[in-house]
Design an enzyme around this catalytic site. Structure first.
Site, PDB file in Angstrom:
ATOM      1  N   GLU A 149       0.856  -1.198   0.000  1.00 37.75           N
ATOM      2  CA  GLU A 149       0.000   0.000   0.000  1.00 37.75           C
ATOM      3  C   GLU A 149       0.886   1.240   0.000  1.00 37.75           C
ATOM      4  O   GLU A 149       1.867   1.305   0.739  1.00 37.75           O
ATOM      5  CB  GLU A 149      -0.897  -0.007   1.239  1.00 37.75           C
ATOM      6  CG  GLU A 149      -1.778   1.235   1.306  1.00 37.75           C
ATOM      7  CD  GLU A 149      -2.858   1.122   2.379  1.00 37.75           C
ATOM      8  OE1 GLU A 149      -3.581   0.114   2.405  1.00 37.75           O
ATOM      9  OE2 GLU A 149      -2.952   2.058   3.185  1.00 37.75           O
ATOM     10  N   TYR A 174      -6.675   6.991  -0.639  1.00 33.28           N
ATOM     11  CA  TYR A 174      -7.478   8.116  -1.112  1.00 33.28           C
ATOM     12  C   TYR A 174      -7.745   9.049   0.062  1.00 33.28           C
ATOM     13  O   TYR A 174      -8.033   8.592   1.162  1.00 33.28           O
ATOM     14  CB  TYR A 174      -8.806   7.569  -1.637  1.00 33.28           C
ATOM     15  CG  TYR A 174      -9.753   8.612  -2.154  1.00 33.28           C
ATOM     16  CD1 TYR A 174      -9.615   9.098  -3.450  1.00 33.28           C
ATOM     17  CD2 TYR A 174     -10.780   9.089  -1.358  1.00 33.28           C
ATOM     18  CE1 TYR A 174     -10.492  10.042  -3.936  1.00 33.28           C
ATOM     19  CE2 TYR A 174     -11.663  10.038  -1.835  1.00 33.28           C
ATOM     20  CZ  TYR A 174     -11.519  10.507  -3.128  1.00 33.28           C
ATOM     21  OH  TYR A 174     -12.387  11.438  -3.604  1.00 33.28           O
ATOM     22  N   ALA A 223      -5.947  11.594   2.142  1.00 34.40           N
ATOM     23  CA  ALA A 223      -4.775  12.377   2.570  1.00 34.40           C
ATOM     24  C   ALA A 223      -3.870  12.561   1.354  1.00 34.40           C
ATOM     25  O   ALA A 223      -3.669  11.625   0.583  1.00 34.40           O
ATOM     26  CB  ALA A 223      -4.047  11.639   3.675  1.00 34.40           C
ATOM     27  N   ASP A 256     -13.621   7.957   7.103  1.00 37.62           N
ATOM     28  CA  ASP A 256     -13.904   8.412   8.468  1.00 37.62           C
ATOM     29  C   ASP A 256     -14.759   9.667   8.423  1.00 37.62           C
ATOM     30  O   ASP A 256     -14.553  10.537   7.581  1.00 37.62           O
ATOM     31  CB  ASP A 256     -12.588   8.702   9.210  1.00 37.62           C
ATOM     32  CG  ASP A 256     -11.918   7.400   9.625  1.00 37.62           C
ATOM     33  OD1 ASP A 256     -12.640   6.475  10.047  1.00 37.62           O
ATOM     34  OD2 ASP A 256     -10.682   7.304   9.506  1.00 37.62           O
ATOM     35  N   HIS A 268     -14.398  -2.886  13.977  1.00 37.99           N
ATOM     36  CA  HIS A 268     -14.305  -1.458  13.643  1.00 37.99           C
ATOM     37  C   HIS A 268     -14.600  -0.659  14.913  1.00 37.99           C
ATOM     38  O   HIS A 268     -15.523  -1.004  15.660  1.00 37.99           O
ATOM     39  CB  HIS A 268     -15.304  -1.123  12.525  1.00 37.99           C
ATOM     40  CG  HIS A 268     -15.200   0.292  12.060  1.00 37.99           C
ATOM     41  ND1 HIS A 268     -15.974   1.303  12.593  1.00 37.99           N
ATOM     42  CD2 HIS A 268     -14.389   0.872  11.142  1.00 37.99           C
ATOM     43  CE1 HIS A 268     -15.653   2.447  11.995  1.00 37.99           C
ATOM     44  NE2 HIS A 268     -14.693   2.209  11.108  1.00 37.99           N
TER      45      HIS A 268
HETATM   46  P1  FAD Z   1     -17.989   0.420   6.527  1.00 46.22           P
HETATM   47  O1  FAD Z   1     -17.771  -0.930   5.935  1.00 46.22           O
HETATM   48  O2  FAD Z   1     -19.123   1.209   6.007  1.00 46.22           O
HETATM   49  O3  FAD Z   1     -18.130   0.231   8.108  1.00 46.22           O
HETATM   50  C1  FAD Z   1     -18.177   1.354   8.974  1.00 46.22           C
HETATM   51  C2  FAD Z   1     -19.013   1.021  10.211  1.00 46.22           C
HETATM   52  O4  FAD Z   1     -20.378   0.793   9.826  1.00 46.22           O
HETATM   53  C3  FAD Z   1     -18.588  -0.267  10.915  1.00 46.22           C
HETATM   54  O5  FAD Z   1     -18.754  -0.076  12.292  1.00 46.22           O
HETATM   55  C4  FAD Z   1     -19.531  -1.328  10.380  1.00 46.22           C
HETATM   56  O6  FAD Z   1     -19.743  -2.373  11.317  1.00 46.22           O
HETATM   57  C5  FAD Z   1     -20.792  -0.531  10.125  1.00 46.22           C
HETATM   58  N1  FAD Z   1     -21.534  -1.022   8.928  1.00 46.22           N
HETATM   59  C6  FAD Z   1     -20.988  -1.386   7.743  1.00 46.22           C
HETATM   60  N2  FAD Z   1     -21.942  -1.746   6.861  1.00 46.22           N
HETATM   61  C7  FAD Z   1     -23.126  -1.584   7.516  1.00 46.22           C
HETATM   62  C8  FAD Z   1     -24.477  -1.790   7.124  1.00 46.22           C
HETATM   63  N3  FAD Z   1     -24.788  -2.205   5.894  1.00 46.22           N
HETATM   64  N4  FAD Z   1     -25.458  -1.521   8.055  1.00 46.22           N
HETATM   65  C9  FAD Z   1     -25.138  -1.094   9.306  1.00 46.22           C
HETATM   66  N5  FAD Z   1     -23.852  -0.886   9.720  1.00 46.22           N
HETATM   67  C10 FAD Z   1     -22.871  -1.122   8.829  1.00 46.22           C
HETATM   68  N6  FAD Z   1      -9.633   5.803   4.840  1.00 46.22           N
HETATM   69  C11 FAD Z   1      -9.426   6.802   3.941  1.00 46.22           C
HETATM   70  O7  FAD Z   1      -9.911   7.915   4.137  1.00 46.22           O
HETATM   71  N7  FAD Z   1      -8.688   6.590   2.798  1.00 46.22           N
HETATM   72  C12 FAD Z   1      -8.136   5.381   2.517  1.00 46.22           C
HETATM   73  O8  FAD Z   1      -7.469   5.218   1.490  1.00 46.22           O
HETATM   74  C13 FAD Z   1      -8.335   4.300   3.452  1.00 46.22           C
HETATM   75  N8  FAD Z   1      -7.826   3.071   3.212  1.00 46.22           N
HETATM   76  C14 FAD Z   1      -8.085   2.042   4.083  1.00 46.22           C
HETATM   77  C15 FAD Z   1      -7.586   0.770   3.806  1.00 46.22           C
HETATM   78  C16 FAD Z   1      -7.814  -0.302   4.670  1.00 46.22           C
HETATM   79  C17 FAD Z   1      -7.271  -1.677   4.324  1.00 46.22           C
HETATM   80  C18 FAD Z   1      -8.548  -0.078   5.878  1.00 46.22           C
HETATM   81  C19 FAD Z   1      -8.773  -1.207   6.832  1.00 46.22           C
HETATM   82  C20 FAD Z   1      -9.047   1.189   6.169  1.00 46.22           C
HETATM   83  C21 FAD Z   1      -8.835   2.258   5.284  1.00 46.22           C
HETATM   84  N9  FAD Z   1      -9.330   3.542   5.528  1.00 46.22           N
HETATM   85  C22 FAD Z   1      -9.117   4.561   4.630  1.00 46.22           C
HETATM   86  C23 FAD Z   1     -10.065   3.836   6.780  1.00 46.22           C
HETATM   87  C24 FAD Z   1     -11.600   3.658   6.625  1.00 46.22           C
HETATM   88  O9  FAD Z   1     -12.095   4.645   5.766  1.00 46.22           O
HETATM   89  C25 FAD Z   1     -12.206   3.815   8.041  1.00 46.22           C
HETATM   90  O10 FAD Z   1     -11.821   2.742   8.855  1.00 46.22           O
HETATM   91  C26 FAD Z   1     -13.712   4.044   8.101  1.00 46.22           C
HETATM   92  O11 FAD Z   1     -14.050   4.431   9.424  1.00 46.22           O
HETATM   93  C27 FAD Z   1     -14.563   2.809   7.772  1.00 46.22           C
HETATM   94  O12 FAD Z   1     -14.544   2.508   6.450  1.00 46.22           O
HETATM   95  P2  FAD Z   1     -15.200   1.126   5.933  1.00 46.22           P
HETATM   96  O13 FAD Z   1     -15.180   1.142   4.472  1.00 46.22           O
HETATM   97  O14 FAD Z   1     -14.608  -0.037   6.627  1.00 46.22           O
HETATM   98  O15 FAD Z   1     -16.699   1.345   6.450  1.00 46.22           O
END
Ligand code: FAD
Length: 288
Positions: free
Chosen positions: A17, A49, A51, A110, A148
């Site tokens: 990454e 994506y 920062a 976030d 999470h």
């Molecule tokens: P989601 O999958 O939407 O989950 C977020 C929360 O909502 C969780 O608590 C989950 O349990 C809950 N949830 C999910 N789906 C549902 C549903 N259908 N109904 C009800 N609740 C639900 N951030 C950046 O800004 N840029 C990046 O490039 C970036 N890269 C990342 C790469 C990796 C490998 C990881 C692990 C994280 C990365 N992040 C990045 C951070 C990420 O954006 C944050 O952790 C964010 O808070 C959650 O994103 P997510 O896509 O996992 O969210």
């Protein structure tokens, strides 16, 4: 190539990454990092994506395209949706098509307390459903071996992860962790919940005690005593910390590969020296 295809050989997938350059960077700094990283032959490189990304010619999608076209290495673009409306995502799809991007790590992102989130996409699964209905892109998702931070419980988080996979995430990349036992517990729960897609383990070498403590504060990764001892002993000595951090990451990787993990996703922090040391340390192990 779609990322999911890379897992078909049964070998451990090894990916990196990187993040786009911050304000003072340039395309030359990107090339320099990529020259060195692609020399290590990762199976694919992901580009974050959010920062950075404000340097002309160095957006996530431009870098993803360069990795593919200039370096002939597979790549995946991270994309968040929390501050996007459907029209914004339509434009992104157009750009992806223009730049030949095939793979997307679909993320919610976030929530910034100062910026009210837009209403169109509440979760990463909503983004996948929307983009899947409008493109032939391939989707991956993020997963959290220790849950999470916003999730009410670990089991609820696994339930939500299943929703993301059912929406179309074909591969998962994990949050960093330092305790392999946490990852194995997560894997067992995820498989029991019917999540069958490949899951890569996210490994971040601790080469700088301060930055790791900040990261851990944000993501809540637990620190086993072996790890905290290492920080206490070497944290003030950059060379010793770097060497100990690399050795710790290598040990984690060897244990994961011997336990049959689908893949290792190395958070390189754009540091080719560390990526090289780790790749060399596990080269014979990772290719089995
Ligand atoms: P989601 O999958 O939407 O989950 C977020 C929360 O909502 C969780 O608590 C989950 O349990 C809950 N949830 C999910 N789906 C549902 C549903 N259908 N109904 C009800 N609740 C639900 N951030 C950046 O800004 N840029 C990046 O490039 C970036 N890269 C990342 C790469 C990796 C490998 C990881 C692990 C994280 C990365 N992040 C990045 C951070 C990420 O954006 C944050 O952790 C964010 O808070 C959650 O994103 P997510 O896509 O996992 O969210």
């Amino acid at each position: 190539m779609k990322i999911r295809e890379l897992f078909k050989s049964g070998k451990t997938v090894f990916s990196f990454e990187i993040f786009p350059p911050k304000k003072d960077g340039s395309i030359e700094t990107v090339y320099k990092t990529l020259d060195e990283l692609t020399d290590l032959h990762p199976d694919f490189i992901s580009v974050t994506y959010g920062a950075g990304g404000s340097v002309p010619g160095c957006s996530t999608r431009e870098i993803v395209s360069v990795i593919k076209e200039k370096y002939h290495t597979e790549s995946i673009a991270h994309l968040t949706c929390v501050n996007s409306a459907k029209e914004d995502i339509d434009r992104v799809i157009e750009e992806f098509e223009q730049y030949g991007v095939e793979n997307v790590l679909a993320l919610r992102g976030d929530v910034n307390p100062d910026i009210p989130p837009k209403e169109d996409f509440k979760h990463a699964s909503d983004l996948i459903t929307y983009m899947k209905s409008r493109s032939s892109l391939s989707f991956s998702g993020a997963c959290y071996p220790e849950g999470h931070p916003e999730s009410p419980s670990f089991d609820k988080d696994i339930e939500n992860l299943k929703r993301k996979v059912d929406a179309g995430a074909e591969h998962l990349m994990s949050q960093l962790f330092f305790d392999n036992a946490q990852f194995y517990r997560f894997l067992e729960k995820a498989r029991a919940a019917g999540i069958t897609v490949p899951i890569e383990a996210g490994i971040m070498p601790c080469v700088n005690a301060k930055s790791i403590q900040r990261m851990v504060g944000l993501c809540g990764a637990s620190l086993p005593p072996k790890f905290t001892k290492l920080i206490a002993r070497f944290g003030d000595n950059p060379d010793a910390m770097r060497d100990a951090g690399i050795a710790y990451a290598n040990e984690q990787i060897i244990d994961l590969v011997s336990s049959g993990v689908d893949g290792i996703h190395l958070y390189t922090m754009n540091n080719p020296y560390v990526a090289r040391k780790i790749s060399e340390g596990v080269s014979s192990v990772i290719r089995i």
